[in-house]
Motif scaffolding. Structure first.
Motif, PDB file in Angstrom:
ATOM      1  N   PRO A 114       0.839  -1.198   0.000  1.00 10.57           N
ATOM      2  CA  PRO A 114       0.000   0.000   0.000  1.00 10.57           C
ATOM      3  C   PRO A 114       0.878   1.254   0.000  1.00 10.57           C
ATOM      4  N   GLY A 115       0.493   2.204  -0.831  1.00 18.18           N
ATOM      5  CA  GLY A 115       1.243   3.459  -0.894  1.00 18.18           C
ATOM      6  C   GLY A 115       2.296   3.485  -1.996  1.00 18.18           C
ATOM      7  N   ASP A 116       2.664   2.320  -2.531  1.00 20.19           N
ATOM      8  CA  ASP A 116       3.614   2.312  -3.651  1.00 20.19           C
ATOM      9  C   ASP A 116       2.988   2.999  -4.863  1.00 20.19           C
ATOM     10  N   GLU A 117       3.841   3.577  -5.688  1.00 16.12           N
ATOM     11  CA  GLU A 117       3.348   4.176  -6.938  1.00 16.12           C
ATOM     12  C   GLU A 117       3.774   3.315  -8.129  1.00 16.12           C
ATOM     13  N   VAL A 118       2.848   3.213  -9.067  1.00 15.16           N
ATOM     14  CA  VAL A 118       3.091   2.450 -10.300  1.00 15.16           C
ATOM     15  C   VAL A 118       2.883   3.409 -11.464  1.00 15.16           C
ATOM     16  N   ILE A 119       3.911   3.610 -12.259  1.00 16.69           N
ATOM     17  CA  ILE A 119       3.739   4.472 -13.431  1.00 16.69           C
ATOM     18  C   ILE A 119       3.309   3.589 -14.598  1.00 16.69           C
ATOM     19  N   ALA A 120       2.176   3.951 -15.188  1.00 14.77           N
ATOM     20  CA  ALA A 120       1.631   3.149 -16.294  1.00 14.77           C
ATOM     21  C   ALA A 120       1.136   4.077 -17.389  1.00 14.77           C
ATOM     22  N   PHE A 121       1.301   3.645 -18.628  1.00 19.78           N
ATOM     23  CA  PHE A 121       0.770   4.434 -19.736  1.00 19.78           C
ATOM     24  C   PHE A 121      -0.737   4.594 -19.586  1.00 19.78           C
ATOM     25  N   GLU A 122      -1.255   5.755 -20.001  1.00 20.45           N
ATOM     26  CA  GLU A 122      -2.695   5.838 -20.238  1.00 20.45           C
ATOM     27  C   GLU A 122      -2.901   6.346 -21.655  1.00 20.45           C
ATOM     28  N   PRO A 123      -3.862   5.877 -22.440  1.00 19.73           N
ATOM     29  CA  PRO A 123      -4.896   4.939 -22.033  1.00 19.73           C
ATOM     30  C   PRO A 123      -4.293   3.606 -21.562  1.00 19.73           C
ATOM     31  N   PHE A 124      -4.942   3.027 -20.507  1.00 18.19           N
ATOM     32  CA  PHE A 124      -4.430   1.807 -19.901  1.00 18.19           C
ATOM     33  C   PHE A 124      -5.429   0.676 -20.082  1.00 18.19           C
ATOM     34  N   TYR A 125      -4.900  -0.544 -20.143  1.00 16.79           N
ATOM     35  CA  TYR A 125      -5.760  -1.722 -20.145  1.00 16.79           C
ATOM     36  C   TYR A 125      -6.461  -1.772 -18.791  1.00 16.79           C
ATOM     37  N   PRO A 141      -0.409   7.988 -14.029  1.00 15.06           N
ATOM     38  CA  PRO A 141      -0.485   7.819 -15.475  1.00 15.06           C
ATOM     39  C   PRO A 141       0.575   8.616 -16.242  1.00 15.06           C
ATOM     40  N   LEU A 142       1.074   7.994 -17.273  1.00 18.00           N
ATOM     41  CA  LEU A 142       1.928   8.690 -18.245  1.00 18.00           C
ATOM     42  C   LEU A 142       1.111   8.715 -19.533  1.00 18.00           C
ATOM     43  N   THR A 143       0.607   9.894 -19.869  1.00 13.53           N
ATOM     44  CA  THR A 143      -0.373   9.979 -20.957  1.00 13.53           C
ATOM     45  C   THR A 143       0.290   9.881 -22.332  1.00 13.53           C
ATOM     46  N   LEU A 144      -0.249   8.963 -23.142  1.00 17.05           N
ATOM     47  CA  LEU A 144       0.177   8.857 -24.545  1.00 17.05           C
ATOM     48  C   LEU A 144      -0.805   9.709 -25.350  1.00 17.05           C
ATOM     49  N   ARG A 145      -0.263  10.637 -26.115  1.00 15.74           N
ATOM     50  CA  ARG A 145      -1.148  11.588 -26.790  1.00 15.74           C
ATOM     51  C   ARG A 145      -1.179  11.383 -28.292  1.00 15.74           C
ATOM     52  N   ALA A 146      -2.363  11.555 -28.858  1.00 12.28           N
ATOM     53  CA  ALA A 146      -2.545  11.471 -30.305  1.00 12.28           C
ATOM     54  C   ALA A 146      -1.730  12.600 -30.948  1.00 12.28           C
ATOM     55  N   ASP A 152       6.359  10.307 -23.668  1.00  9.41           N
ATOM     56  CA  ASP A 152       7.289  11.414 -23.464  1.00  9.41           C
ATOM     57  C   ASP A 152       8.222  10.991 -22.320  1.00  9.41           C
ATOM     58  N   LEU A 153       9.468  10.712 -22.658  1.00 13.48           N
ATOM     59  CA  LEU A 153      10.362  10.103 -21.665  1.00 13.48           C
ATOM     60  C   LEU A 153      10.852  11.113 -20.628  1.00 13.48           C
ATOM     61  N   ASP A 154      10.818  12.411 -20.983  1.00 11.42           N
ATOM     62  CA  ASP A 154      11.144  13.425 -19.960  1.00 11.42           C
ATOM     63  C   ASP A 154      10.036  13.463 -18.916  1.00 11.42           C
ATOM     64  N   GLU A 155       8.800  13.351 -19.412  1.00 13.05           N
ATOM     65  CA  GLU A 155       7.668  13.320 -18.493  1.00 13.05           C
ATOM     66  C   GLU A 155       7.761  12.080 -17.590  1.00 13.05           C
ATOM     67  N   LEU A 156       8.200  10.978 -18.162  1.00 15.90           N
ATOM     68  CA  LEU A 156       8.361   9.750 -17.361  1.00 15.90           C
ATOM     69  C   LEU A 156       9.372  10.009 -16.239  1.00 15.90           C
ATOM     70  N   ARG A 157      10.490  10.598 -16.596  1.00 12.30           N
ATOM     71  CA  ARG A 157      11.506  10.886 -15.573  1.00 12.30           C
ATOM     72  C   ARG A 157      10.909  11.754 -14.458  1.00 12.30           C
ATOM     73  N   ASP A 158      10.129  12.765 -14.845  1.00  9.45           N
ATOM     74  CA  ASP A 158       9.553  13.681 -13.851  1.00  9.45           C
ATOM     75  C   ASP A 158       8.556  12.983 -12.924  1.00  9.45           C
ATOM     76  N   SER A 186      15.350   1.317 -24.423  1.00  8.93           N
ATOM     77  CA  SER A 186      16.657   1.556 -23.781  1.00  8.93           C
ATOM     78  C   SER A 186      16.569   2.718 -22.814  1.00  8.93           C
ATOM     79  N   ALA A 187      15.872   3.778 -23.223  1.00 10.24           N
ATOM     80  CA  ALA A 187      15.754   4.947 -22.350  1.00 10.24           C
ATOM     81  C   ALA A 187      14.945   4.593 -21.094  1.00 10.24           C
ATOM     82  N   ILE A 188      13.897   3.813 -21.262  1.00  5.36           N
ATOM     83  CA  ILE A 188      13.085   3.395 -20.105  1.00  5.36           C
ATOM     84  C   ILE A 188      13.923   2.498 -19.193  1.00  5.36           C
TER      85      ILE A 188
END
Ligand code: PMP
Ligand code: GLN
Length: 389
Positions: A114-125, A141-146, A152-158, A186-188
């Protein structure tokens, strides 16, 4: 009874899955179901026969071994070597599950506090959100945009914080069809190593890639083996979504953790199908190539048809889903659009908007599946052309 809600509060808002809701709508209206992703043609006859043989010969009719039958675990290890040059010990590094769905649940329950964070793409399954919530953890969420849906890997880092426990990847990605490139992986991987994160990667569409896109398992990158849990399933690759045979692949200690959780979810998954999938994984390259090229043709067929019907189309690099935008019809709400689509023209689709936390990011996106017979796709397109009028 007390006034306390019956449903555990972690499941608040999870309701009925959009797939069940839209398939029920297709059944009640008789519409063509291009919503939930399941093929209308079953997988290879030889694989079906293998299941029948196992059933008749009494193989797998009683509880199979908890981690899965040895023949299937060996076939999974051989498949990873054949396609990705990855080596796995079938006894300690492979775990058979009841579909990828159970693999995802067991992995989240095993690895999260409990309390852990999980970074996942959205839209998500959708099961990601449910399983992370049931584990008491927080989805970030790490939003994937049309239109490209590239992360956006900088956003992932943030988004990485001291609470981040794992990155949950999905490539090829449902629903957008985005396939992570080797450079993105590789970046991820570099971020995961730098921040000492676990990576869980859902690769159920691994064989469904088109054109230049190829699937690279992140577990094959340097330094990733010991921190990655890879998940796949027979449902998509072999067109047996009803058999629910999936698997987890990782280093021994990770598999052991996931197996602990899995034991108390289903204990085992259906026996005779495991024998059949062990054979399916050994099908010749011609099977995998043929399936892929057939789907690519269907992707182009539906893509052209949807464009001609007036949709904005985002061409997928993988999966059997195609995401569209309904703005050209003056529509502003994908969910409302999908609710009324059967009565307007006899087709069912999935609103991607339900797979986003960010209400604006996917508000006008609608997903269609193309794992259907050509005449069904043609008929659906003819019906969708009525929308213009
Ligand atoms: N992950 C993704 C991304 C999916 O689209 C699906 C859909 N079937 C699953 C997992 C679940 O797979 P299974 O049917 O093997 O449980
Ligand atoms: N994975 C399938 C899809 O995205 C549906 C699976 C399900 O119904 N849970 O359509």
């Amino acid at each position: 009874m007390s006034g306390r809600p019956l449903l555990n509060r972690r499941m608040n808002g999870l309701g009925t899955t959009i797939f069940a809701e839209m398939s029920a709508l297709a059944t009640s209206t008789g519409a063509i179901n291009l919503g939930q992703g399941f093929p209308d043609t079953d997988g290879p006859e030889s694989v079906r026969e293998a299941a029948v043989r196992a059933l008749r010969d009494g193989r797998g009719n009683q509880y199979p071994p908890g981690p899965g039958i040895p023949e299937l675990r060996q076939a999974i290890a051989d498949h990873q070597r054949r396609f990705y040059n990855l080596s796995l010990d079938p006894d300690t590094e492979v775990l058979v599950t009841a579909g990828a769905t159970e693999a995802i649940a067991a992995t989240m329950f095993a690895l999260l506090e409990p309390g852990d964070e999980v970074i996942a793409f959205e839209p998500f399954y959708d099961s990601y959100a449910a399983c992370i919530a049931m584990a008491g953890a927080k989805r970030v969420p790490l939003t994937l945009r049309a239109p490209s849906f590239r992360p956006d890997l900088d956003e992932l880092r943030d988004k990485i914080t001291p609470q981040t426990r794992l990155l949950l990847l999905n490539t090829p990605h449902n629903p957008t069809g985005m396939v992570l490139t080797a450079e993105e992986q590789s970046a991820i991987a570099a971020l995961a190593i730098e921040h000492d994160l676990l990576v869980v990667t859902d690769e159920v569409y691994e064989h469904l890639t088109f054109g230049g896109a190829t699937h690279v398992p992140i577990a094959s990158l340097p330094g990733m083996r010991e921190r990655t849990v890879s998940i796949s399933s027979a449902g998509k690759t072999f067109s047996f979504t009803g058999w629910k045979v999936g698997w987890v692949m990782a280093d021994g200690p990770l598999v052991s953790a996931v197996r602990t959780a899995k034991q108390y979810l289903t204990y085992v998954s259906a026996g005779p199908f495991q024998y059949a999938i062990a054979e399916a994984l050994r099908l010749p390259d011609a099977y995998f190539d043929g399936f892929r090229s057939d789907l690519r043709r269907k992707r182009d067929l539906i893509g052209d048809g949807l464009r001609a019907a007036g949709f904005e189309v985002y061409e997928p690099e993988g999966t059997y889903f195609i995401t569209t935008d309904i703005t050209p019809f003056g529509e502003k709400d994908a969910y409302a659009f999908c609710r009324t689509l059967p009565e307007r023209c006899g087709v069912v689709a999935i609103p991607n908007s339900v797979f986003y936390d960010d209400p604006d990011a996917g508000r006008t996106q609608v997903r269609f599946t193309f794992c259907k017979k050509d005449d069904v796709l043609h008929e659906a397109i003819n019906r969708l052309r009525r929308l213009v009028a």
